[in-house]
Structure formats: structure tokens, C-alpha cells
Design an enzyme around this catalytic site. Structure first.
Site, short mmCIF file in Angstrom:
data_model
loop_
_atom_site.label_atom_id
_atom_site.label_comp_id
_atom_site.label_asym_id
_atom_site.label_seq_id
_atom_site.Cartn_x
_atom_site.Cartn_y
_atom_site.Cartn_z
CB SER C 231 -0.90 0.18 1.42
OG SER C 231 -1.88 -1.04 1.25
CB SER C 269 -1.85 -1.51 -3.35
OG SER C 269 -0.88 -0.90 -2.87
CG ASP C 271 -2.11 2.35 -3.90
OD1 ASP C 271 -1.39 1.58 -3.14
OD2 ASP C 271 -1.90 2.04 -5.25
#
Lengths: 349, 349, 349, 349
Positions: C231, C269, C271
């Protein structure tokens, strides 16, 4: 507008009880009513000036996105309106958008050359029950006519874009209302204009009273089998100084007003709310790199939210009570609500 | 397409290295190239059948919403495409949307009568540097021509909607590419088609190498002062069985491909990505109340994400390397990238 | 910060090349490094005052929502930050959020009584490769310590929340950078701080050069098999006067900076990008019903967008080049990038 | 639940008229009621199995984002629930989220090690009028107790997370209801559970009748000055096979049910709706790369939308009619609705 619709809510309306109570806002219609062609265009102008040169803060909210509106994406990216708001039927959106482009070029020859392109803003409902949609009867000149007809006094009901619309199985169309919101020493005007084309007869609710079952009986007696599709476009205007984010919050409250008339935002309904503020304009060709904006303190927004919901509900009632019966495409007819329920005052008691 | 563009990334392209490597997808152009008129229409068909009767799962992502696309709202509400995807110039959106409505009515006379209305889907970029936008040269017949020209083999560069587009200060336009994504025993095709009209010359990056400064020198030598506006439309297709939510995730990855060519999604850029899956169609007139859908297991999506980003980047390079120099409106010219940087192979070393 | 990372982009950094170049912004860490416990807390304070009483305009953007951050919803509804921004590991979010509530109560005894409740804001990445996540080692006192340590000079790399993070298969963590954006006569500072815990080794790209393949070789030689999850949290600060909507646009540009280091925003991830402006504060207990806000003219935002993307990319490189090798949970080790690629200056040539 | 609340709407309830009519769904409470501590935890389990190993399709909708819920972002990215849904007070969210993490680790020792981390899902309302929020009385054990108490039969009113909640100036809390939606030959169950803590007394509307003005009189007689803050969390469950996008559409309809009780989604209200389907589970450790999912045909969703709106409105009424009077923090009391309006049957006539 002298409709006799019941008044809902605790807020006081403005003098016209219409969106034109927001100073500077005007509305124009072009109505096509000729046998199977029952449609038109309605335009809401945010101010008397050029909407491309002097934009106003705005936001759009999609309650149910089964709809074909154009222009909402850029409104939400840049946070401004740069044309009047146009309303029409589903298949006329492209034609009206092109007419808006031509109108912007006419007023601003630099559009798409030295200046940016213009973002047309057209919302729609499906009037195919009363109107021969496939005839594509709306032309660019009809947009121009509606634009030039814009005034603070305007008709409601089966006019303009509302000409062919249906609502709860009866005649729908254009309705408008206003409410005064007080926060401390300030009085703000909140106006709504709706293009009402939604709702199943059984669900009709007026001022909290379920008139739907009675309406269903009367419609059955008349042999009509109303279709169950529809949409509603809500245009909200206010003179309160609000930014894009706050206007998005105001527009969200239109959903409450719609719900209270008996809608759960049906699958096939394009339910869209748009809000703009006339408190200040933002010039396109800005000499200054930094702007000063006034905004209402966030903790004082509730009266504006409540006024937006109530103005929306009231505007829908105004559309229902103002609309006359219309016969159109394929022998279809929509009766006026007051023709089917002439005893509505007793039913609401 | 025999462009000589450098190949980026580690994935293997399909046999055509174009979106038509996704079985059933075809592309057609109608190109207008006559003095100040340098524009056109490009159509991507998801399959050979009727897109209204047999819809495909789809999703749209707005990276930067300074744009005038129509139809994205309903794609994201209902999760399907119901027309081919049309690309054109900013001021032609309304005309092409109306042409899509007429085409749907022609193929399905019940549209807007016994069936629902159709949702036109038109994306656009601003070709006003090379094309006389205000002439509104695109007509409904041009959409029809592009639709009928759709084939698995199609031209790239300064053709169709790409005819008048600019990219990084040189000639842009239509580009396409494909990549094969492997998850376990499965091989999926991911194709991209872009309408590339974005980017400042100084930022041009090819295969990670900053060619921008050199390009700026060559442009300065030629006396051109490129404008800094633009947009990019990315259309992604895949034969992997993905639902709307997964396609939204795939479309999001187009942003990575765009960024790697040197864009930060400029203020004035309408950067839109659209993804659809051809793995199955959803019939409109469904006899069954419950459908069975196949979807890829969520934890196995990464190869599809990577392939989407790489296909997007590659498609932009294909547009830049395929586009020939074009002269148009107001004496403006955009040179081909390869004309300005004939030494690009050395520059990339 | 004296990292030797290559400088990317054409903008000039501020004097510290860190987020603290935005006047008033400070950063504090609390680092836990004891055998299998390799984790911590990092705090970004928007100004030296009380963040609850004096809020700042802010916006959050979810690039990929596989993450467990708290507080983003209210930031986007109300458009302000009302606590410092806390970063920590995935399983510590609840504990740190509670610590933020306690800290707000301590400073403002009316919180949740006569005043509104406070909105904790905690973002996270998963450091479970180097840190024994299940030990839940982070306690409220660690948040307090990070808060009190906040200063304009702060460490980068394997510190605070970054202690256990991995990036492209090597040691990641905290990185920061700044860029000066010029619009006309104005100079604005844009700062970024990242918690970098993303990326596959094969994809590592530094200043446009694909160092991934070489990195894979070196990692294979060391026998390490890096996991592929991760991440990135990006915190952007600026002294430019921007409102919520504009800050949302700025935050969106973090995606370009991330992409240029070799990420396609992987499935697993989280983000997230968050942006705030220090140009003015908005007092909670407002005596005035109407505020005056300054905002940058919309057409002048591009330098801020570019600076945000470049500062993000540079901050990631700072994290990679500052982070020392760390050994932790279950005998796992992450090598410093510079230990594995000591020849990086030649590789970038 | 034997409340005597009026029944609204035309749909038939399930046998329990609660969310537990959706087979497999159970609800548990842990109630803290001791002087100034009047709070608790309520848990909704989607099925009897392990929610982490066998996830269910889900979606969340933010109607007004003034709230501190955790976990919604990942629900909307991945489209599934992976824990039970926990409800509690505003300041207990962090503690309950951590308890969910511990519970998931206890049941699945690989969480955050060889498996992914778990996404806690906790929604909240502010019970600070009756409960000493600053005491942070909720502990991890209270979540565990609520989880273990989950059953198809469960109490409503001033219990669990609802213990300290207020609604329209009277006692609010937990309410639940169900409705049967018919599409063709199919019967689907739609259940709602609300944590009701919203609404101004003047706006109270029951079955369309404005009881607010009368309620205001009675409250004034009692000398109470109700605060005007609040929130509502709506959890919707159905056994209809729906995917994430369709569940997002279902959750949107909760807004209609809330509006019909007299709310315009106030500024300070965190109004959140969450919907999940029990028709099938999605195993985390999937051996297959491709899944087969069943989904209801889109054009047949309206009965599910209507049932969701009605179940929400009914659940709010159940909360109001089930909740007993509670005295708590700082000598504050909230009277039961039926204590203040014992003549409600006449008022509704």
C-alpha cells in the site's frame, strides 16, 4: 403561479413560491403540442448575464443514474455552471446540447478558439407515453425560443419540457416552489424547479396522506394502464453564498422531498438534483490569481437543507396540480390529477 | 498496425497488438480532412451483434472531469454498455449521440416505445487547433459511416476522431495495443484504444526516457507554440469474465499508463477510461429472473491490471508513432513525432 | 534530509526538500524496533495550534480502496481536517484512532459534550513481513509520543510508521519531498510525505529507468522471496489557498507520481492520497455566519498539480534511499535498496 | 419482537418482522446500563459461519458523511463483507475495530500472516446525551459478548448500541423489520436493522402523519430541550442473489425510508446504509480462478428497492415504539415515545 396545491412544511415561501424568488433566476419554455408531438424545452437561467463569461458555483448529485443527462461530470470537476440549465425529452438531449454550444459561440466568438470549449448542461425525462419520441421533434430553434422566453413569471404544469411528462399515472411536468431559510440574522431564498415524470399511482402521497389507493381506483375506472417508468430532474437555486461542496450537500436533500411524495427512486428512473448559488459569479477571464469567496458557516447549513427538501416536495405538488390533461401519441391520454381526484381537499383532511 | 513504436513492458501483445485482438471487437473510422476541417468519428463495437439487445458489462472512470462525454452516468448505474463506443470532437458529441439514438431505433423499432430508451455513449477530445470546431462539421452520416466501417483491421494515427488531435505538441490521434494477461492456466486478452490529445511537449516520456526537452528544442526551431490543453479517452476491452466493479478497477489502471508517458492529468484535460468485457452478453429481454455470471477470482486480478496499464501506454505510443503530419484550421500544423525526432532510436538508447 | 536519492522533475525543491517546507507543518515519529516488533506511528501536524479548534481545508482520494484507513469519509463530507494525520500499521488503526480521541478530549474537554465529536484520521499500511502484526504492539502512548515529537526536522526511511514497511521488495518506509510551484507572481510550496509499502521488485523504476530486472537478480541471489502486497499513503500539504474540491484535484495527481515509480495500483494495495492547505484555518466556534475564503483561480492550478505529482515521486525515492536494512519478525529481513544496488548511479546513467 | 408500532406500507413482513427473517442472519447485543454509562455494542452476523473465510457480497452508501464508521472503503472496493457488522457509540469505534481484528485472528490464525489482513466494519452514532462518551466505557470484551449473543430472536429499543441513543427528541435505539418482495415466481426476504439516533422532534412523521408538533408540546411541558444532533445506521440484508452494484442500489433506497419519518439528513448526521446478500458466499481461499455468481435480472429490482425503503421506515418505527425511557449521564433523561404520546393511535387516525 396560482396553483391551488396544498402547502407543505413549516417554512415560508417567497412571494412567487417559485425558483424565480431567487433574485436573477428566470425560466423560459418552448412547448410543442401538436397531435402526437407533445414535448418541449425548458431553460433555467442562473442570472441575466452571460453564463459562460460569469459562471456560478454549482454541484450535481445522481440519486439514480438511469438517465441521459449531459454536462454533470464537468460541473462536479470544476464546481460551476457555464450555461443555463436545459430540460427536454430523452432523445432531444443531443440536439439541445448542440444548440447550447451554438448559443455560446454566438455570444462568445472565442469559445473553442482562444477560450475553452463550453460545457452544455441538459437534463431529460422520457415523455414517450404522450409524445412520439422517435419523431425527434425538438430542434435547436426550440432551445433558442425557450432561452429567449426566460422571465421571472413562467407557466407550470404541461408546458415546456413538461408538456408530455407523466407523474404517478397522471399528468406531470414542470413545477416550482421556494422557501425562505433563516440562519441567525440571515434570510436566504431557496428555490426549486422540477421536471416531474416519476412515480407509480399506488404510491402517491400528498402532504403525508396516501392518496395512491384512491387514485388507482379512479385510473382503473378510466381504463388507463399507466406505465411504470419515469424520472425526475430537480434544479435548486439559492442566494446563500455556498461553494461546490456545500451545494452538493444541498442537492442531496432533494431526495428527501422526492421520497415524501411516494417515490423510492425506481430502477428505471433518472433521478438527478442540481444546485447552484447566485451569491457571486466567477469571471472566466480572471485577472487575479486568487479569488475571495464567501461561504456560509458549515454548522449553519441545516435550514438550507430543510428548505431544499421542502421546496422540492412543494414543486412536485405544484407540477401535479398545475398540469392540465393532455392527449397525444398513439391515442394516449394523461388526466390532470385534479380531474381524477376532484375531492382531494376532503381526502387530505 | 505496422508502427515502429518501441514496445514497452514485459507482457506479450496479441497478434495484431490492437484492441481487435479481443475476439469480436472491431473499430471503424470516418475521417474528415478538407482544409480547415480535420476531424472525424471513431467507433468501437464490443461485438458483431446488436449492442442494445445484447449488452456487455462495463464501467467508466473519470480521472479528470474537464470533459463533455455523454452516457457515463448510466454505464455506472446499470453496469453495461448498450451502444458501441463513439469518439469524436468536443462540439460533435450531441450530433453523434443523436445519430446513435437513430441507429438504435433503426435496428430496434421498439426503442423508447415498448422497450426502454437507449443510452448513447460518446466521448470526445478538443481538436480545435487543427480543426475548425465552430464549423460543427460532423454529421449523423459520419457516425453511420464509422459504424459500418468497423473491422478487426483498422488504421491508427491521424484518422477518425483522431484526425485533428494533438499530443505533446505533435500530432496525436488514435492508437491501439493489446497485452496477454496470464492467471494460472488462463490467458486473457486485454486491448486498449486511445484518443490521444494530451500532454505538454516538455513532459514527453517514451519507455521511461524523457524526450521532452529535446522535443521542445525541435518545436522551438520550427516556430510552433503548441497549446497546452487536451484530453485522453481510453477504451479498454477484455475477454476475461469481469463484472462492473472489477471493470471499474481495471479502468482505474489506465491512469498509470497515461502517467508514464508524461502526464499529470492536466487541469484542462478530460481524462476518461472505459472498460468492458466480451466474455458474456446480457440479453435485454430476459426470460429468466436470475442470471448466472462468471467472474475472475478477485485475488487473481493483478495481471489484468498490469496488462491494462501497459496496453494503455503502448496505445499512446502507437498513436504518436502512427500519426502523420497534418495541416488544418487557421494555417496550423502539427508535425509527426517521427518527423521532429527522427533520431528517436538513438535518444532511447 | 541528507539522502542521496536522484532528483526527479524540473521543479525546484524547498530548502528541506520535505513536507516541512510548507510553513507550520511538522512531523513526528515513534519507532518500535525490538526483535519481531518493527513498527510505529508517524504524525503529520498541519499547524502548531489545535487541529480541532482550527481546522484546515482538506480532501482525500481513494486510488485503490484495499485499505483500512479511518476518517476519510468525514474529511470529504465537511472538507476539513480536524486532527493531525496519523500513520501506522494495519492492525493499530483502532488503537491510534482512540488515542486521537483521547488527545482531542485532553486539549478540548468539551469534545463530545458541548462540542461535536472529533473525527480521528488514521491511515495504514501492512508491515506484517517484518513486524509481528498479531502482537498488536502499538499503544496509545506511542501516538502521543509521535505527536509530541513533531518538528520541522524529522528522520526518513525505516522510522515511525515506516519502520516495518517494504517497497519493491526492499526496505521502504517514510519519505518526504517538496516542490515550488509558480503561478504568475505567486510561489507556492507543495510538500509530500509518503508511507511507502508497495511495488513488485520487477517493476521498480527510478527517474524513468527500469531498475526492476536488476533488482530481481540481486534479490534472487540473496534468496529472498518478497511478498507482493502493499500500500502507499500520500499526504500532500500546500500553502496555496485551495478549497476542498481543488485539494481533491491536487490529491488525484499523487497517482501519477506513484505510477512513475513502477506501480499499477495493485489489487491488494490500499493507495490513498490526502491533501490539505495551510493557507487559512477555519475556526470551529465561529461567531460569523459567513466566511471569506481565498482560492487560487482554477485555470492556474496546473503547476500545483505537477508539483504534487513530482513531490510524491521524489518522496518515494527518498523513502527508498533513506531506509536502512531491517531484520524482524520470523527471521525476515529487508535489505536497503542501496545495499542491493550500490551501483545505482551507473545504472541510472 | 412484540412492538405495537403501526405497520407501514403494502408489503407483507416476514414471520419475525425483523432482519432475522433473512435466513442465517442473527443479531446480538451487549448493553451497558449503569448510571452515566448507557451504551453498548450490537452485532449483525451475515451467516452462522466464519465471515472472514466465507465472505458475502455487500455495498455501502454514504447519505451524509458526518460520521466515523470504519471499513466502508474496502467494502466498496472489493464488494464483500469479511466480518460481522458492528454498531456502537462514536468513541468506541477504534476499540471495537480492534476487537474485530482479535476475533478474526482467534478464528483464523493466518490473518495478517499467510492470509490477508481483515477489514473491520464498525458503524456508530453519538449517544453523548445519555451516555458519558468521554468515559470510553466500551471494551473489547463487550464486542465479544455481543458476537456470542447473536441469535435470530433479539431485543429492540434501548439495547446494545441503541442503549443511549435518541431519536426525534425521545428514546431511540435498535429497531428491525422485514418485508417480502415478489418478482415473478420468486419471493425474496429483505430485512433492515437500524441504529436510530436522528431527527428533530418537530419533524416526527409516523405513517405519513406529522406527529412532530404534538410531540414538541409534550416535550416542552416536560422541560426537556433535546439536542439536535444525530445519525442513523441502516443495515439491510436480503436472500436475493445480488452483486455489489445491485446492493449499492438497494442501500440507496434506505434514504427514502428515513426521509418518510421526517428527516432531511441533517448536517450533523452520519447517515449510512449498508446492504448485503446471503444468497451465496465467496470463499477466500478459492481453488478456482473463475466463479459463477447468480444475480437478479436488473429490470426486476424494483420490488427489492421498495421493500428496502419500507423495511427501513418500519425498523425506525420499531426502534421508537420499543425503546423504554432511559436516564443517564448528567441527569439527562429520554422518555419513551409511547410515554409522551400515549394517545398516538388517535393521533394517527
Amino acid at each position: 403561479m396560482t396553483t391551488t396545491a396544498p402547502r407543505i412544511g413549516a417554512f415560508t415561501p417567497g412571494p412567487r413560491d417559485s425558483i424565480a424568488d431567487v433574485t436573477g433566476v428566470t425560466v423560459g419554455h418552448c412547448t410543442l403540442a401538436d397531435g402526437p408531438i407533445q414535448t418541449g424545452v425548458t431553460v433555467v437561467r442562473p442570472h441575466a448575464g452571460d453564463a459562460f463569461r460569469d459562471t456560478v458555483p454549482a454541484a450535481a448529485v445522481v440519486i439514480n443514474g438511469f438517465g441521459k443527462s449531459v454536462g454533470l461530470m464537468q460541473v462536479n470537476e470544476l464546481g460551476v455552471l457555464e450555461t443555463p440549465v436545459a430540460l427536454t425529452n430523452t432523445f432531444a438531449v443531443g440536439t439541445v446540447a448542440t444548440a447550447q454550444i451554438r448559443a455560446a459561440i454566438g455570444a462568445n466568438p472565442e469559445v473553442g478558439r482562444t477560450a475553452a470549449t463550453v460545457n452544455p448542461l441538459v437534463c431529460e425525462c422520457n415523455d414517450g407515453y404522450l409524445n412520439d419520441l422517435q419523431a425527434l421533434a425538438v430542434e435547436a430553434a426550440h432551445y433558442d425560443a425557450a432561452l429567449h422566453a426566460a422571465a421571472a413569471e413562467f407557466a407550470q404544469g404541461a408546458v415546456g419540457a413538461g408538456r408530455g411528462m407523466s407523474c404517478f399515472g397522471v399528468k406531470g411536468g414542470i413545477g416550482s416552489a421556494s422557501r425562505i431559510a433563516r440562519t441567525g440574522a440571515h434570510h436566504w431564498m431557496v428555490g426549486a424547479l422540477v421536471l416531474a415524470n416519476f412515480g407509480r399511482p399506488a404510491a402517491l402521497t400528498i402532504a403525508g396522506r396516501p392518496l395512491g389507493p384512491r387514485l388507482v381506483e379512479r385510473l382503473a375506472a378510466g381504463g388507463t394502464a399507466p406505465r411504470d417508468q419515469g424520472s425526475i430532474i430537480v434544479v435548486l437555486a439559492t442566494d446563500a453564498p455556498l461553494d461546490h461542496r456545500q451545494l452538493r450537500r444541498v442537492a442531496t436533500r432533494a431526495a428527501a422531498g422526492i421520497a415524501r411524495t411516494g417515490s423510492n427512486f425506481g430502477h428505471g428512473s433518472g433521478d438527478i438534483a442540481l444546485a447552484f448559488s447566485t451569491a457571486q459569479t466567477i469571471p472566466r477571464a480572471s485577472p487575479a490569481a486568487i479569488w475571495t469567496l464567501r461561504v456560509v458557516d458549515e454548522a449553519r447549513l441545516d435550514p438550507l437543507f430543510d428548505a431544499a427538501a421542502d421546496a422540492t416536495e412543494q414543486a412536485i405538488l405544484h407540477a401535479l396540480f398545475a398540469a392540465e390533461s393532455v392527449a397525444g401519441f398513439a391515442g394516449h391520454t394523461r388526466e390532470a390529477l385534479t380531474a381524477l381526484l376532484p375531492d382531494w381537499p376532503e381526502l387530505l383532511r
